[in-house]
Scaffold this active site. Structure first.
Site, PDB file in Angstrom:
ATOM      1  N   GLY A  26      -5.539  29.106 -14.867  1.00 54.10           N
ATOM      2  CA  GLY A  26      -5.924  30.513 -14.703  1.00 54.10           C
ATOM      3  C   GLY A  26      -4.832  31.366 -15.339  1.00 54.10           C
ATOM      4  O   GLY A  26      -3.677  31.315 -14.911  1.00 54.10           O
ATOM      5  N   ALA A  27      -5.218  32.090 -16.377  1.00 53.08           N
ATOM      6  CA  ALA A  27      -4.227  32.912 -17.094  1.00 53.08           C
ATOM      7  C   ALA A  27      -4.606  34.387 -16.997  1.00 53.08           C
ATOM      8  O   ALA A  27      -4.494  35.142 -17.958  1.00 53.08           O
ATOM      9  CB  ALA A  27      -4.129  32.463 -18.554  1.00 53.08           C
ATOM     10  N   ILE A  37      -2.630  37.244 -12.224  1.00 48.67           N
ATOM     11  CA  ILE A  37      -1.567  36.515 -11.517  1.00 48.67           C
ATOM     12  C   ILE A  37      -0.984  35.442 -12.440  1.00 48.67           C
ATOM     13  O   ILE A  37       0.240  35.274 -12.511  1.00 48.67           O
ATOM     14  CB  ILE A  37      -2.086  35.877 -10.202  1.00 48.67           C
ATOM     15  CG1 ILE A  37      -2.623  36.962  -9.266  1.00 48.67           C
ATOM     16  CG2 ILE A  37      -0.973  35.092  -9.507  1.00 48.67           C
ATOM     17  CD1 ILE A  37      -3.148  36.454  -7.930  1.00 48.67           C
ATOM     18  N   ARG A  88     -14.776  38.877  -6.469  1.00 48.74           N
ATOM     19  CA  ARG A  88     -16.095  39.299  -5.987  1.00 48.74           C
ATOM     20  C   ARG A  88     -16.596  40.467  -6.839  1.00 48.74           C
ATOM     21  O   ARG A  88     -15.859  41.410  -7.091  1.00 48.74           O
ATOM     22  CB  ARG A  88     -15.985  39.726  -4.535  1.00 48.74           C
ATOM     23  CG  ARG A  88     -17.296  39.600  -3.818  1.00 48.74           C
ATOM     24  CD  ARG A  88     -17.096  39.234  -2.398  1.00 48.74           C
ATOM     25  NE  ARG A  88     -16.631  40.380  -1.636  1.00 48.74           N
ATOM     26  CZ  ARG A  88     -16.839  40.524  -0.336  1.00 48.74           C
ATOM     27  NH1 ARG A  88     -17.486  39.617   0.335  1.00 48.74           N
ATOM     28  NH2 ARG A  88     -16.390  41.563   0.297  1.00 48.74           N
ATOM     29  N   ARG A 124     -19.548  37.035   0.132  1.00 54.04           N
ATOM     30  CA  ARG A 124     -18.409  36.134   0.261  1.00 54.04           C
ATOM     31  C   ARG A 124     -18.807  34.691  -0.021  1.00 54.04           C
ATOM     32  O   ARG A 124     -18.076  33.941  -0.655  1.00 54.04           O
ATOM     33  CB  ARG A 124     -17.909  36.237   1.712  1.00 54.04           C
ATOM     34  CG  ARG A 124     -16.482  36.607   1.862  1.00 54.04           C
ATOM     35  CD  ARG A 124     -16.182  36.563   3.348  1.00 54.04           C
ATOM     36  NE  ARG A 124     -14.976  35.795   3.579  1.00 54.04           N
ATOM     37  CZ  ARG A 124     -13.772  36.349   3.674  1.00 54.04           C
ATOM     38  NH1 ARG A 124     -13.617  37.636   3.554  1.00 54.04           N
ATOM     39  NH2 ARG A 124     -12.719  35.612   3.899  1.00 54.04           N
ATOM     40  N   ASN A 178     -16.233  29.717  -6.818  1.00 51.89           N
ATOM     41  CA  ASN A 178     -14.846  29.251  -6.892  1.00 51.89           C
ATOM     42  C   ASN A 178     -14.680  27.803  -6.431  1.00 51.89           C
ATOM     43  O   ASN A 178     -13.759  27.114  -6.874  1.00 51.89           O
ATOM     44  CB  ASN A 178     -13.919  30.196  -6.121  1.00 51.89           C
ATOM     45  CG  ASN A 178     -13.687  31.486  -6.896  1.00 51.89           C
ATOM     46  OD1 ASN A 178     -14.058  31.579  -8.072  1.00 51.89           O
ATOM     47  ND2 ASN A 178     -13.082  32.476  -6.266  1.00 51.89           N
ATOM     48  N   THR A 190      -6.208  30.869  -5.397  1.00 54.62           N
ATOM     49  CA  THR A 190      -7.595  31.344  -5.487  1.00 54.62           C
ATOM     50  C   THR A 190      -8.198  31.583  -4.097  1.00 54.62           C
ATOM     51  O   THR A 190      -8.017  30.776  -3.190  1.00 54.62           O
ATOM     52  CB  THR A 190      -8.445  30.307  -6.265  1.00 54.62           C
ATOM     53  OG1 THR A 190      -7.863  30.118  -7.550  1.00 54.62           O
ATOM     54  CG2 THR A 190      -9.886  30.754  -6.411  1.00 54.62           C
ATOM     55  N   ARG A 227       4.720  41.612   2.708  1.00 53.89           N
ATOM     56  CA  ARG A 227       4.155  42.947   2.958  1.00 53.89           C
ATOM     57  C   ARG A 227       4.681  43.487   4.282  1.00 53.89           C
ATOM     58  O   ARG A 227       5.114  44.634   4.372  1.00 53.89           O
ATOM     59  CB  ARG A 227       2.620  42.872   2.973  1.00 53.89           C
ATOM     60  CG  ARG A 227       2.049  42.710   1.584  1.00 53.89           C
ATOM     61  CD  ARG A 227       0.541  42.587   1.580  1.00 53.89           C
ATOM     62  NE  ARG A 227       0.048  42.638   0.208  1.00 53.89           N
ATOM     63  CZ  ARG A 227      -1.010  41.965  -0.247  1.00 53.89           C
ATOM     64  NH1 ARG A 227      -1.705  41.196   0.571  1.00 53.89           N
ATOM     65  NH2 ARG A 227      -1.375  42.079  -1.498  1.00 53.89           N
ATOM     66  N   HIS A 244      -5.510  33.628   5.888  1.00 53.76           N
ATOM     67  CA  HIS A 244      -5.152  34.777   5.072  1.00 53.76           C
ATOM     68  C   HIS A 244      -6.124  35.922   5.370  1.00 53.76           C
ATOM     69  O   HIS A 244      -7.282  35.700   5.656  1.00 53.76           O
ATOM     70  CB  HIS A 244      -5.261  34.363   3.601  1.00 53.76           C
ATOM     71  CG  HIS A 244      -4.879  35.440   2.647  1.00 53.76           C
ATOM     72  ND1 HIS A 244      -3.744  36.188   2.777  1.00 53.76           N
ATOM     73  CD2 HIS A 244      -5.477  35.884   1.518  1.00 53.76           C
ATOM     74  CE1 HIS A 244      -3.672  37.035   1.780  1.00 53.76           C
ATOM     75  NE2 HIS A 244      -4.706  36.881   1.005  1.00 53.76           N
TER      76      HIS A 244
HETATM   77  P1  A3D Z   1      -8.089  37.243 -12.705  1.00 55.78           P
HETATM   78  O1  A3D Z   1      -7.204  38.185 -13.427  1.00 55.78           O
HETATM   79  O2  A3D Z   1      -9.570  37.444 -12.733  1.00 55.78           O
HETATM   80  O3  A3D Z   1      -7.765  35.765 -13.254  1.00 55.78           O
HETATM   81  C1  A3D Z   1      -8.538  34.650 -12.973  1.00 55.78           C
HETATM   82  C2  A3D Z   1      -8.602  33.815 -14.238  1.00 55.78           C
HETATM   83  O4  A3D Z   1      -9.296  32.600 -13.963  1.00 55.78           O
HETATM   84  C3  A3D Z   1      -9.334  34.498 -15.402  1.00 55.78           C
HETATM   85  O5  A3D Z   1      -8.477  34.579 -16.538  1.00 55.78           O
HETATM   86  C4  A3D Z   1     -10.523  33.577 -15.668  1.00 55.78           C
HETATM   87  O6  A3D Z   1     -10.863  33.475 -17.034  1.00 55.78           O
HETATM   88  C5  A3D Z   1      -9.990  32.258 -15.144  1.00 55.78           C
HETATM   89  N1  A3D Z   1     -11.023  31.282 -14.848  1.00 55.78           N
HETATM   90  C6  A3D Z   1     -12.286  31.480 -14.359  1.00 55.78           C
HETATM   91  N2  A3D Z   1     -12.922  30.300 -14.246  1.00 55.78           N
HETATM   92  C7  A3D Z   1     -12.048  29.333 -14.649  1.00 55.78           C
HETATM   93  C8  A3D Z   1     -12.126  27.924 -14.747  1.00 55.78           C
HETATM   94  N3  A3D Z   1     -13.242  27.277 -14.406  1.00 55.78           N
HETATM   95  N4  A3D Z   1     -11.036  27.269 -15.202  1.00 55.78           N
HETATM   96  C9  A3D Z   1      -9.918  27.923 -15.567  1.00 55.78           C
HETATM   97  N5  A3D Z   1      -9.782  29.259 -15.495  1.00 55.78           N
HETATM   98  C10 A3D Z   1     -10.847  29.948 -15.043  1.00 55.78           C
HETATM   99  O7  A3D Z   1      -7.689  37.150 -11.170  1.00 55.78           O
HETATM  100  P2  A3D Z   1      -6.214  37.267 -10.533  1.00 55.78           P
HETATM  101  O8  A3D Z   1      -5.255  36.511 -11.373  1.00 55.78           O
HETATM  102  O9  A3D Z   1      -5.946  38.683 -10.184  1.00 55.78           O
HETATM  103  O10 A3D Z   1      -6.474  36.499  -9.146  1.00 55.78           O
HETATM  104  C11 A3D Z   1      -6.719  35.116  -9.159  1.00 55.78           C
HETATM  105  C12 A3D Z   1      -7.189  34.636  -7.781  1.00 55.78           C
HETATM  106  O11 A3D Z   1      -6.177  34.844  -6.821  1.00 55.78           O
HETATM  107  C13 A3D Z   1      -8.436  35.350  -7.235  1.00 55.78           C
HETATM  108  O12 A3D Z   1      -9.286  34.390  -6.618  1.00 55.78           O
HETATM  109  C14 A3D Z   1      -7.874  36.285  -6.184  1.00 55.78           C
HETATM  110  O13 A3D Z   1      -8.820  36.595  -5.180  1.00 55.78           O
HETATM  111  C15 A3D Z   1      -6.746  35.431  -5.651  1.00 55.78           C
HETATM  112  N6  A3D Z   1      -5.698  36.145  -4.913  1.00 55.78           N
HETATM  113  C16 A3D Z   1      -5.232  35.542  -3.798  1.00 55.78           C
HETATM  114  C17 A3D Z   1      -4.216  36.146  -3.067  1.00 55.78           C
HETATM  115  C18 A3D Z   1      -3.702  35.472  -1.843  1.00 55.78           C
HETATM  116  O14 A3D Z   1      -2.803  35.981  -1.215  1.00 55.78           O
HETATM  117  C19 A3D Z   1      -4.267  34.209  -1.417  1.00 55.78           C
HETATM  118  C20 A3D Z   1      -3.693  37.370  -3.483  1.00 55.78           C
HETATM  119  C21 A3D Z   1      -4.193  37.956  -4.637  1.00 55.78           C
HETATM  120  C22 A3D Z   1      -5.208  37.327  -5.355  1.00 55.78           C
END
Ligand code: A3D
Length: 321
Positions: free
Chosen positions: A10-11, A14, A83, A89, A96, A120, A152, A176
Site C-alpha cells: 500500500g503506497a 500512510i 469507505r 462497514r 479489504n 488497514t 492522541r 480500535h
Molecule cells: P490510501 O491513501 O487510500 O492508501 C491505500 C492504498 O492501498 C492505495 O494506494 C491503494 O491503491 C492501495 N491498494 C488498494 N488495494 C490494494 C491491493 N489489493 N494491493 C495493494 N495495494 C492496494 O489510504 P491510507 O494510506 O490513508 O490508509 C490506509 C488504511 O489505513 C485504510 O484502511 C485506513 O482506514 C487505515 N487507517 C487505520 C488507522 C488505524 O489506526 C488502525 C489509522 C488511519 C488509517
C-alpha cells in the site's frame, strides 16, 4: 552488516509517510508496493531524491510485483480502500478482506520471516485475517492502533496540563475506535497518575471525560477536517515506532493489537493490549487486573471485535481453519 529491508504494502497516504519516516530514521532499504501503476514508483523516486537533502542512505524501490518483497524484515500493510459514500462497514470489510488475502499470500511466499504490522481498517479484524491468510506465527503479526490512540490521548493531556508531550504517558486497551478502553488510572505526567492530578486541582473529572471522548473520536475528528481521506502522519509514525522496536530489539512496551492465547480470558482474537515488542515480535503480553467498570468496557470492546471477525468468517470460512 547488511541493511534491514522494510516492505510497505500500500503506497497511499500512510504508505508514503511510512517510507519517508523509515528513510529519515535510516531503518533500512524500502520497498513500496501498490496495485496502482506509477504511484509506488513515483513516490519511491521522489523519496530517493529527498535522501541527499536529508542525508540518509537507503535503496528505495517502487513496484507492482510482490516478488520485490523478498527477504523483507518488516512488512507494513496499509493496502485497501476507504469507505465511500453508500458503502456500509460490512461492504468495506468484504473488500479489504480480499486485499488481506492477497497481501497474506504475498507475504507468505516472499517474506515469511518478516515482522508484519497491519494498519488497514477495520483494524482488529483485518490483522486477524492477515495472520490467517499469511500463516505466519501469531507473535510476528500485529496490528497498529493503540500507539496512535494513546498518542492522541497523550497530546490532549499534555495540552490540558500545558506540559511536554514527552512527560505524558497514556494507556488504552481494547479494539480500535469507538470501543477503545482508555485507562485513566494508568495515564501519568512524569509518573504522577491523572487521578492524583485531579485531586490536586490540575484538572477536573469532567475535563478528563471530555478528553477521553475526544480520543475515542480522534480518527473521525481528522476525517471531518480533511474531508477526503483519513489521518496519515500520526498513524505512520505509530507503526514506525513498532517497526523500530522490533528491528532494534528495543523491547518497548507498546499498546498493540496482539493475538491472545488465553490472556484476558480470550483466545484466537486480536485485541489491543500492552505488549513487549522485540526481536521475536510480540514477546510478552501484559495482563492487567481490570476493575468491574473497566472489565465491562473491555468486554464490550471485545464483543465488537468478535462481531467483525464473525463477519469475516461468513465471507471467508476457510480462514477459520
Ligand atoms: P490510501 O491513501 O487510500 O492508501 C491505500 C492504498 O492501498 C492505495 O494506494 C491503494 O491503491 C492501495 N491498494 C488498494 N488495494 C490494494 C491491493 N489489493 N494491493 C495493494 N495495494 C492496494 O489510504 P491510507 O494510506 O490513508 O490508509 C490506509 C488504511 O489505513 C485504510 O484502511 C485506513 O482506514 C487505515 N487507517 C487505520 C488507522 C488505524 O489506526 C488502525 C489509522 C488511519 C488509517
Amino acid at each position: 552488516m547488511a541493511r534491514s529491508k522494510i516492505a510497505l504494502i500500500g503506497a497511499g497516504q500512510i504508505g508514503g509517510t511510512l517510507a519517508l519516516l523509515a528513510g529519515l530514521k535510516e531503518l533500512g532499504d524500502i520497498v513500496l508496493f501498490d496495485v496502482v501503476e506509477g504511484t509506488p514508483q513515483g513516490k519511491a523516486l521522489d523519496l530517493a531524491e529527498l535522501a541527499p537533502v536529508e542525508g540518509f542512505d537507503a535503496k528505495l524501490l517502487g513496484t507492482n510485483a510482490y516478488e520485490h518483497l523478498a527477504g523483507a524484515d518488516v512488512v507494513i500493510v496499509t493496502a485497501g480502500v476507504p469507505r465511500k459514500p453508500g458503502m456500509s462497514r460490512d461492504d468495506l470489510l468484504a473488500v479489504n478482506l480480499k486485499v488481506m488475502e492477497q497481501a497474506g499470500a504475498g507475504i507468505a511466499k516472499y517474506a515469511p520471516d518478516a515482522f508484519v504490522i497491519c494498519i488497514t481498517n477495520p483494524l482488529d479484524a483485518m490483522v486477524w485475517a492477515l495472520q490467517k491468510a499469511s500463516g505466519l506465527p501469531r507473535q510476528k503479526v500485529v496490528g497498529m492502533a493503540g500507539v496512535l490512540d494513546s498518542a492522541r490521548l497523550r497530546f490532549f493531556l499534555a495540552d490540558e496540563f500545558n506540559v511536554s508531550v514527552e512527560d505524558v504517558t497514556a494507556f488504552v486497551l481494547g479494539g480500535h475506535g469507538d470501543s477503545m478502553v482508555p485507562l485513566v488510572r494508568y495515564c501519568t505526567v512524569a509518573g504522577i497518575p491523572v487521578p492524583d492530578l485531579i485531586r490536586i486541582g490540575w484538572t477536573s473529572q469532567d475535563r478528563i471525560d471530555a478528553i477521553i471522548a475526544r480520543t475515542r473520536n480522534g480518527g473521525a475528528e481528522v476525517v471531518e477536517l480533511l474531508k477526503t481521506g483519513s489521518a496519515f502522519y500520526a498513524p505512520a509514525a505509530s507503526a514506525i515506532a513498532m517497526a523500530e522496536s522490533y528491528l532494534k530489539d528495543k523491547k518497548r512496551v507498546l499498546p498493540v493489537a496482539a493475538a491472545l492465547s488465553g490472556e484476558y480470558g480470550l483466545k484466537d482474537l486480536y485485541v489491543g493490549v500492552p505488549a513487549v515488542i522485540g526481536a521475536r515480535g510480540v514477546e510478552r503480553v501484559v495482563e492487567l487486573e481490570l476493575d468491574r467498570g473497566e472489565r465491562a468496557q473491555f468486554d464490550q470492546s471485545v464483543a465488537a471485535v468478535q462481531g467483525l471477525v464473525d463477519a469475516c468468517l461468513k465471507i471467508a470460512p476457510d480462514l477459520g481453519r
